[in-house]
Design an enzyme around this catalytic site. Structure first.
Site, PDB file in Angstrom:
ATOM      1  CG  HIS A 158      -2.840   2.094  -2.530  1.00 50.59           C
ATOM      2  ND1 HIS A 158      -3.543   1.398  -3.510  1.00 50.59           N
ATOM      3  CD2 HIS A 158      -1.574   1.672  -2.365  1.00 50.59           C
ATOM      4  CE1 HIS A 158      -2.425   0.656  -4.095  1.00 50.59           C
ATOM      5  NE2 HIS A 158      -1.311   0.800  -3.409  1.00 50.59           N
ATOM      6  CG  HIS A 174      -6.394   6.153  -4.403  1.00 49.00           C
ATOM      7  ND1 HIS A 174      -4.993   6.191  -5.184  1.00 49.00           N
ATOM      8  CD2 HIS A 174      -6.801   4.957  -4.348  1.00 49.00           C
ATOM      9  CE1 HIS A 174      -4.492   4.905  -5.375  1.00 49.00           C
ATOM     10  NE2 HIS A 174      -5.970   4.168  -4.836  1.00 49.00           N
ATOM     11  CD  GLU A 196      -5.978   1.806  -7.733  1.00 45.17           C
ATOM     12  OE1 GLU A 196      -7.033   2.256  -7.248  1.00 45.17           O
ATOM     13  OE2 GLU A 196      -5.030   1.253  -7.217  1.00 45.17           O
ATOM     14  CG  HIS A 220      -8.978  -4.432   2.780  1.00 44.64           C
ATOM     15  ND1 HIS A 220      -8.788  -4.546   1.496  1.00 44.64           N
ATOM     16  CD2 HIS A 220     -10.214  -3.953   2.600  1.00 44.64           C
ATOM     17  CE1 HIS A 220      -9.583  -4.373   0.524  1.00 44.64           C
ATOM     18  NE2 HIS A 220     -10.638  -3.901   1.465  1.00 44.64           N
ATOM     19  CG  HIS A 230      -8.060   7.297  -7.693  1.00 42.72           C
ATOM     20  ND1 HIS A 230      -8.650   6.554  -7.061  1.00 42.72           N
ATOM     21  CD2 HIS A 230      -8.559   8.555  -7.741  1.00 42.72           C
ATOM     22  CE1 HIS A 230      -9.633   7.164  -6.472  1.00 42.72           C
ATOM     23  NE2 HIS A 230      -9.721   8.488  -7.002  1.00 42.72           N
TER      24      HIS A 230
END
Length: 442
Positions: free
Chosen positions: A340, A379, A346, A297, A373
């Site tokens: 992550h 997260h 974010e 990804h 976050h």
């Protein structure tokens, strides 16, 4: 014809200019725009020439933002401004709460009282930096059900990226009219005055207030010449003016506070203009998504629509990222966003449908809600998503039932006190990751 019908009619009656960062020009009356010079001894049609600078005079040409406006009255002709109540609007620096390392999520804002316009319906979640130093950003939400009647707003602190989630908005700006509906975003430059009229009975959405350098399209690097957000898909307004002589409240946001003065005319009286400091609307569904066609990804930076550069190459003050409809075809790949921890912070919102890494439904990640976050907060996909994605049959998969976005910023987002204690703050958000079991085999 009621106000919504009038706004809807106006939203279908105007044209636009295409292109991002262009030297646009437009005149609502033929002959209003001077040629060969910006400030003739007598401007055409008895207008006043005025420059609106969104950058320092000496910034490089590629970064310089300014527009010349030819208006019925100069902006200088106004009475003194006086402080007014900030309502639910807050500005940086944010000092009424301490930065919080916890993962946080909110439900949508509750319905506003009747008669709430866009400005009255602004609600600050938090931000970072310092508006007086022109660095950092703020996250706001809005909910409204009434037009801004005889009321105009301008933000001296930063540019506004407005993301409708429910209902459309008509923007009457100094440079002309633009409309943005869910799935589109509007960008209002620093200092440009505007009025908002709902296109539906109730409207709701998100706002990123960027105190730093203006948003630009990201460099494409190895991607090449094309992809992501294409400049031609951004729509700038054509000139449209108001020649109205009646009391109009002009509100400005200055160093975090709201100030107002009552003019005897509408300041949206620009008959012609040219320049680069202009508002835009962009349809997020036109975003040319690029991604992996082999494995893994890609990092979410590949979904950046707009970026506000900082003084550090490659480090943005704030990025605007969209998770638009796309195909997933990676082989032997966990396809949702990976687990992550990030040095960037974010804030994520949802415009429609569902986000592929979060469960929806009551108490979940829903349109109009949002999650924060902060830097280095761990997260990633919740337990339900992990269980599904790690056992799914890996056929080509089209994600077309959701539209999510992210404001990603270089500094932690400190909450406004009203957001830290909000009734619509979800308690127990951490529980979505409970049940991620140990699978280790030595």
């Amino acid at each position: 014809m009621n106000s919504i019908e009038q706004a809807r009619k106006a939203a279908t009656d105007f044209g636009h200019r295409s292109g991002f960062g262009n030297e646009h020009s437009s005149e609502a009356v033929p002959g209003a725009l001077p040629h060969g010079r910006n400030s003739p001894q007598r401007a055409p049609l008895g207008l006043y020439a005025e420059q609106l600078s969104g950058s320092a005079f000496t910034e490089p040409r590629a970064q310089n933002r300014r527009s010349w406006l030819y208006r019925i009255r100069p902006s200088a002709a106004h009475p003194p401004f006086a402080r007014i109540d900030n309502g639910a609007v807050r500005g940086a620096p944010f000092t009424d709460a301490v930065p919080d390392p916890n993962r946080l999520r909110w439900d949508p804002l509750p319905e506003p009282p009747p008669g709430t316009d866009f400005l009255a319906g602004l609600w600050t979640l938090g931000g970072n930096g310092d508006a007086t130093r022109r660095e950092g950003m703020a996250v706001h939400l809005y909910h409204a059900n009434s037009p801004m009647t005889d009321r105009v707003f301008g933000d001296a602190d930063g540019e506004l990226l407005i993301v409708p989630e429910r209902g459309g908005l008509l923007f009457r700006t100094e440079l002309g009219l633009l409309a943005a509906r869910p799935g589109e975003v509007a960008l209002i430059p620093r200092g440009v005055r505007f009025r908002v009229e709902p296109l539906d009975e109730a409207v709701r959405g998100y706002v990123c207030e960027n105190y730093g350098r203006p948003f630009v399209l990201p460099d494409l690097g190895p991607i090449g010449a094309n992809g992501l957000a294409n400049a031609r898909d951004f729509r700038a307004p054509v000139a449209a003016y108001e020649d109205i002589e009646r009391p109009t409240e002009v509100v400005t946001k200055f160093c975090g506070n709201l100030w107002a003065a009552t003019y005897d005319h509408s300041p949206l009286d620009v008959v012609a203009w040219h320049g680069t400091h202009v508002p835009y609307v962009y349809d997020l569904r036109r975003f040319n998504v690029l991604g992996s066609i082999s494995y893994d990804h890609p990092d979410p930076s590949i979904f950046t629509v707009l970026t506000s550069p900082s003084d550090t190459p490659g480090l943005a003050g704030v990025d605007f990222v969209v998770f638009a409809p796309r195909w997933l075809v990676g082989e032997n790949t966990f396809r949702p966003p990976y687990f992550h921890r990030n040095v960037m912070s974010e804030y994520m919102g949802l415009i429609e449908g569902a986000y592929d890494a979060k469960s929806a439904g009551e108490g979940g990640f829903v349109p109009g809600g949002g999650s924060l976050h902060n830097m280095m907060s761990a997260h990633g996909p919740d337990r339900v998503t992990f269980d599904r994605a790690s056992t799914a049959e890996l056929r080509p998969q089209k994600i077309d039932d959701g539209l999510a976005f992210m404001f990603e910023t270089r500094w932690p987002v400190t909450l406004a006190g009203q957001a830290a204690g909000a009734a619509h703050l979800q308690r127990g958000y951490d529980e979505v990751w409970q049940g991620l079991e140990r699978h280790f085999r030595s």
